[in-house]
Scaffold this active site. Structure first.
Site, PDB file in Angstrom:
ATOM      1  N   GLU A 261     -10.831   4.033   3.059  1.00 34.11           N
ATOM      2  CA  GLU A 261      -9.862   4.815   2.303  1.00 34.11           C
ATOM      3  C   GLU A 261     -10.056   4.541   0.819  1.00 34.11           C
ATOM      4  O   GLU A 261     -10.034   3.387   0.385  1.00 34.11           O
ATOM      5  CB  GLU A 261      -8.425   4.500   2.731  1.00 34.11           C
ATOM      6  CG  GLU A 261      -8.084   5.041   4.109  1.00 34.11           C
ATOM      7  CD  GLU A 261      -6.600   5.045   4.416  1.00 34.11           C
ATOM      8  OE1 GLU A 261      -6.216   5.720   5.375  1.00 34.11           O
ATOM      9  OE2 GLU A 261      -5.842   4.370   3.693  1.00 34.11           O
TER      10      GLU A 261
ATOM     11  N   GLU B 182     -10.496  12.667   7.284  1.00 37.15           N
ATOM     12  CA  GLU B 182     -10.353  14.014   6.726  1.00 37.15           C
ATOM     13  C   GLU B 182     -11.681  14.773   6.742  1.00 37.15           C
ATOM     14  O   GLU B 182     -11.735  15.948   7.105  1.00 37.15           O
ATOM     15  CB  GLU B 182      -9.854  13.925   5.288  1.00 37.15           C
ATOM     16  CG  GLU B 182      -8.492  13.281   5.129  1.00 37.15           C
ATOM     17  CD  GLU B 182      -8.242  12.889   3.699  1.00 37.15           C
ATOM     18  OE1 GLU B 182      -7.819  13.745   2.905  1.00 37.15           O
ATOM     19  OE2 GLU B 182      -8.493  11.709   3.351  1.00 37.15           O
TER      20      GLU B 182
ATOM     21  N   ARG C 173      -8.797   3.596  12.906  1.00 36.57           N
ATOM     22  CA  ARG C 173      -7.986   4.771  13.227  1.00 36.57           C
ATOM     23  C   ARG C 173      -7.499   4.793  14.674  1.00 36.57           C
ATOM     24  O   ARG C 173      -6.374   5.237  14.949  1.00 36.57           O
ATOM     25  CB  ARG C 173      -8.797   6.052  12.952  1.00 36.57           C
ATOM     26  CG  ARG C 173      -9.244   6.213  11.517  1.00 36.57           C
ATOM     27  CD  ARG C 173      -8.086   6.314  10.559  1.00 36.57           C
ATOM     28  NE  ARG C 173      -8.544   6.630   9.202  1.00 36.57           N
ATOM     29  CZ  ARG C 173      -7.748   6.636   8.144  1.00 36.57           C
ATOM     30  NH1 ARG C 173      -6.467   6.340   8.267  1.00 36.57           N
ATOM     31  NH2 ARG C 173      -8.238   6.929   6.954  1.00 36.57           N
TER      32      ARG C 173
ATOM     33  N   ASP D 239       0.843  -1.185   0.000  1.00 40.70           N
ATOM     34  CA  ASP D 239       0.000   0.000   0.000  1.00 40.70           C
ATOM     35  C   ASP D 239       0.883   1.241   0.000  1.00 40.70           C
ATOM     36  O   ASP D 239       1.711   1.423   0.899  1.00 40.70           O
ATOM     37  CB  ASP D 239      -0.918   0.000   1.229  1.00 40.70           C
ATOM     38  CG  ASP D 239      -2.048   1.011   1.102  1.00 40.70           C
ATOM     39  OD1 ASP D 239      -2.433   1.325  -0.029  1.00 40.70           O
ATOM     40  OD2 ASP D 239      -2.535   1.485   2.140  1.00 40.70           O
TER      41      ASP D 239
ATOM     42  N   LYS E  86      -4.808  -2.181   9.764  1.00 42.66           N
ATOM     43  CA  LYS E  86      -5.046  -2.280   8.319  1.00 42.66           C
ATOM     44  C   LYS E  86      -5.223  -3.724   7.843  1.00 42.66           C
ATOM     45  O   LYS E  86      -5.775  -3.948   6.771  1.00 42.66           O
ATOM     46  CB  LYS E  86      -3.858  -1.675   7.564  1.00 42.66           C
ATOM     47  CG  LYS E  86      -3.598  -0.207   7.859  1.00 42.66           C
ATOM     48  CD  LYS E  86      -4.493   0.684   7.037  1.00 42.66           C
ATOM     49  CE  LYS E  86      -4.031   2.130   7.105  1.00 42.66           C
ATOM     50  NZ  LYS E  86      -4.810   3.003   6.215  1.00 42.66           N
TER      51      LYS E  86
ATOM     52  N   GLU F  11      -8.998   4.274  -2.791  1.00 51.06           N
ATOM     53  CA  GLU F  11      -7.726   4.056  -3.478  1.00 51.06           C
ATOM     54  C   GLU F  11      -7.927   3.419  -4.855  1.00 51.06           C
ATOM     55  O   GLU F  11      -8.947   2.779  -5.128  1.00 51.06           O
ATOM     56  CB  GLU F  11      -6.812   3.147  -2.646  1.00 51.06           C
ATOM     57  CG  GLU F  11      -6.549   3.659  -1.236  1.00 51.06           C
ATOM     58  CD  GLU F  11      -5.370   2.981  -0.568  1.00 51.06           C
ATOM     59  OE1 GLU F  11      -4.505   2.423  -1.289  1.00 51.06           O
ATOM     60  OE2 GLU F  11      -5.318   2.999   0.680  1.00 51.06           O
TER      61      GLU F  11
ATOM     62  N   GLN G 241      -4.748   2.256  14.973  1.00 51.08           N
ATOM     63  CA  GLN G 241      -3.593   2.751  14.236  1.00 51.08           C
ATOM     64  C   GLN G 241      -2.829   3.816  15.033  1.00 51.08           C
ATOM     65  O   GLN G 241      -1.599   3.840  15.045  1.00 51.08           O
ATOM     66  CB  GLN G 241      -4.039   3.322  12.887  1.00 51.08           C
ATOM     67  CG  GLN G 241      -2.900   3.792  12.001  1.00 51.08           C
ATOM     68  CD  GLN G 241      -3.404   4.283  10.651  1.00 51.08           C
ATOM     69  OE1 GLN G 241      -4.590   4.281  10.380  1.00 51.08           O
ATOM     70  NE2 GLN G 241      -2.485   4.691   9.796  1.00 51.08           N
TER      71      GLN G 241
ATOM     72  N   ASP H 252      -8.996   0.474   1.475  1.00 50.50           N
ATOM     73  CA  ASP H 252      -8.062   0.104   2.534  1.00 50.50           C
ATOM     74  C   ASP H 252      -8.709   0.444   3.879  1.00 50.50           C
ATOM     75  O   ASP H 252      -8.409   1.470   4.490  1.00 50.50           O
ATOM     76  CB  ASP H 252      -6.746   0.861   2.333  1.00 50.50           C
ATOM     77  CG  ASP H 252      -5.719   0.542   3.386  1.00 50.50           C
ATOM     78  OD1 ASP H 252      -5.697  -0.604   3.860  1.00 50.50           O
ATOM     79  OD2 ASP H 252      -4.930   1.438   3.740  1.00 50.50           O
TER      80      ASP H 252
ATOM     81  N   THR I 128      -9.042  -5.825   3.274  1.00 52.25           N
ATOM     82  CA  THR I 128      -8.896  -4.865   2.176  1.00 52.25           C
ATOM     83  C   THR I 128      -9.837  -5.311   1.071  1.00 52.25           C
ATOM     84  O   THR I 128      -9.807  -6.478   0.671  1.00 52.25           O
ATOM     85  CB  THR I 128      -7.456  -4.823   1.650  1.00 52.25           C
ATOM     86  OG1 THR I 128      -6.565  -4.473   2.703  1.00 52.25           O
ATOM     87  CG2 THR I 128      -7.321  -3.830   0.505  1.00 52.25           C
TER      88      THR I 128
ATOM     89  N   HIS J 209      -4.293  13.925   0.545  1.00 52.96           N
ATOM     90  CA  HIS J 209      -4.592  13.133   1.740  1.00 52.96           C
ATOM     91  C   HIS J 209      -3.451  13.230   2.744  1.00 52.96           C
ATOM     92  O   HIS J 209      -3.680  13.419   3.948  1.00 52.96           O
ATOM     93  CB  HIS J 209      -4.833  11.676   1.355  1.00 52.96           C
ATOM     94  CG  HIS J 209      -4.959  10.738   2.523  1.00 52.96           C
ATOM     95  ND1 HIS J 209      -6.066  10.701   3.337  1.00 52.96           N
ATOM     96  CD2 HIS J 209      -4.091   9.809   3.025  1.00 52.96           C
ATOM     97  CE1 HIS J 209      -5.895   9.783   4.290  1.00 52.96           C
ATOM     98  NE2 HIS J 209      -4.700   9.236   4.122  1.00 52.96           N
TER      99      HIS J 209
END
Length: 434
Positions: free
Chosen positions: A206, A381, A244, A134, A260, A208, A247, A240, A264, A141
């Site tokens: 996420e 975000e 949070r 990844d 993570k 991607e 993480q 992904d 996925t 971002h």
């Protein structure tokens, strides 16, 4: 064969299809009623059965080699053949499926053996994934997230020199439609000095772009930047999923781990570089003052056409919205043109130390956010870390994802004078932690 509008298919549902017109022809692996996995091509609301077409004698030469390489319900062997076989297969498929095809009668005579209703088929991962990497090439971002934690210095010094990435977990990549079990792990609650264990409370998506590797390289032999585009097998959408709070506690000093690796999601159809050719764009010029790529990452041809104009969309559908028959709420509308590094640069950097890439390896681009509100590719975000909840038409609010929520990724390419193509959906619904 031109990508322009006059090219139509005798498969009527393909003409004007939002994702899968004749100009796309993405590849995938499917099964029917739990049967054998086989390779196919999306054409409108149908799947053209490559395995059955091979048995019917519809392929020859390099196109036949291409389909034979997909035996066993995996595209790895096909990816390894490289661009020549991919182009030969595409040209033969266009010949078989175009409206004025002289072979139409032969194809139609096979009936439902060759064309299956896509809604009645189950899609699988298109390839065996040996490794998953990844990246972090979405600069908007990176800046948005950096501002949350380092307001005065959002980007670390290496970002504009190195395509940042980390080694992900290949065993938990799953196709669209696979449910997402809320993960558990250690978190450090605000104001506490010791961690606690339990379900993730700040679950996020996420947005991607997924990149499938085509031909690999031998151990110890880097892929030159000028050759890197030849090693792309195709593209998909990738979510992904990110825990949070887990993480935030675990990522220092080595980066993401359990936050993570739980799942996925990828869209199951592989969109080829040939289908995307009309939507190539020059790589966005670097702002004044930014360093130019080091020589091993610099190639004029790649900078002139190594980027793509792919519109990316994220939708949220909650349990309450389903009950009220409300449409999904759009969270994001972004674009792949916000990538700071090209796919070729990612491949060249990944292999420059001699690392061996293999056919069917998967890359994630990293979250692809735009610079404006409405273009952010994650809830982290959008809500500024949970400070600004999203209000939904159902009367609900969201800081992060709750059980029953479903995230839907979509992508589309449009250009005047050319048929629009899409990627299909990448969906995942959140289930409670066990």
């Amino acid at each position: 064969m031109s990508q322009s509008f006059p090219a139509r298919s005798w498969v009527a549902c393909a003409n004007g299809h939002a994702d899968f017109p004749l100009q796309n022809l993405p590849l995938g692996v499917f099964s029917i009623d739990g049967g054998t996995r086989r390779s196919g091509v999306a054409i409108g609301e149908r799947i053209f059965d490559l395995s059955a077409a091979l048995h019917a004698g519809l392929f020859e030469g390099l196109s036949r080699d291409a389909v034979e390489a997909m035996a066993g319900g995996q595209l790895n062997g096909f990816f390894e053949l490289g661009r020549g076989a991919r182009v030969a297969l595409r040209e033969r498929l266009l010949e078989l499926l175009r409206e004025d095809s002289p072979l139409r009668g032969k194809v139609e005579s096979q009936g439902t053996q060759l064309l299956h209703v896509a809604a009645e088929c189950q899609m699988h991962l298109p390839a065996r994934i040996s490794d998953y990497t990844d990246f972090y090439v979405g600069i908007e971002h990176a800046q948005n997230v950096g501002k949350l934690f380092r307001p005065d210095n959002p980007l670390l010094p290496n970002y504009k020199y190195v395509p940042i990435g980390y080694h992900g977990r290949a065993s938990t990549v799953r196709p669209s439609g696979t449910d997402v079990r809320r993960p558990k792990g250690q978190t450090l609650p605000a104001g506490q000095s010791e961690p606690s264990f339990g379900p993730c409370a700040r679950l996020d998506y996420e947005l991607e772009l997924g990149i499938w590797i085509g031909r690999g390289n031998a151990l110890g032999e880097p892929i030159a930047i000028g050759d890197a585009a030849e090693h792309i097998g195709g593209f998909c959408l990738l979510n992904d999923w990110s825990a949070r709070d887990i993480q935030a506690w675990e990522y220092q000093p080595l980066g993401p781990f359990l936050s993570k690796s739980f799942l996925t999601s990828v869209s199951p159809w592989v969109v080829t570089t040939e289908a995307l050719e009309p939507f190539r764009r020059p790589q966005a010029p670097r702002p004044e003052g930014d360093p130019q790529p080091l020589p091993y990452l610099s190639d004029k041809r790649d900078q002139a056409g190594g980027a793509f104009d792919i519109e990316l969309e994220v939708l949220l559908l909650t349990e309450t919205m389903r009950e009220q028959n409300l449409p999904a709420h759009r969270l994001t509308l972004s674009n792949t043109q916000y990538m700071y590094w090209t796919v070729a640069q990612m491949i060249a950097h990944h292999s420059v130390n001699g690392c061996q890439l293999q056919a069917g390896d998967l890359f994630g681009s990293g979250t692809l956010s735009g610079p404006q509100n409405g273009q952010f590719g994650s809830l982290l975000e959008i809500t500024e870390g949970g400070k600004k909840p999203i209000e939904l038409a159902s009367g609900e609010v969201r800081k992060f994802l709750e059980d029953g929520d479903e995230i839907i990724l979509r992508a589309r390419c449009s250009r005047e004078g050319f048929a629009s193509i899409g990627f299909g959906e990448c969906r995942g619904k959140i289930l409670p932690a066990r």
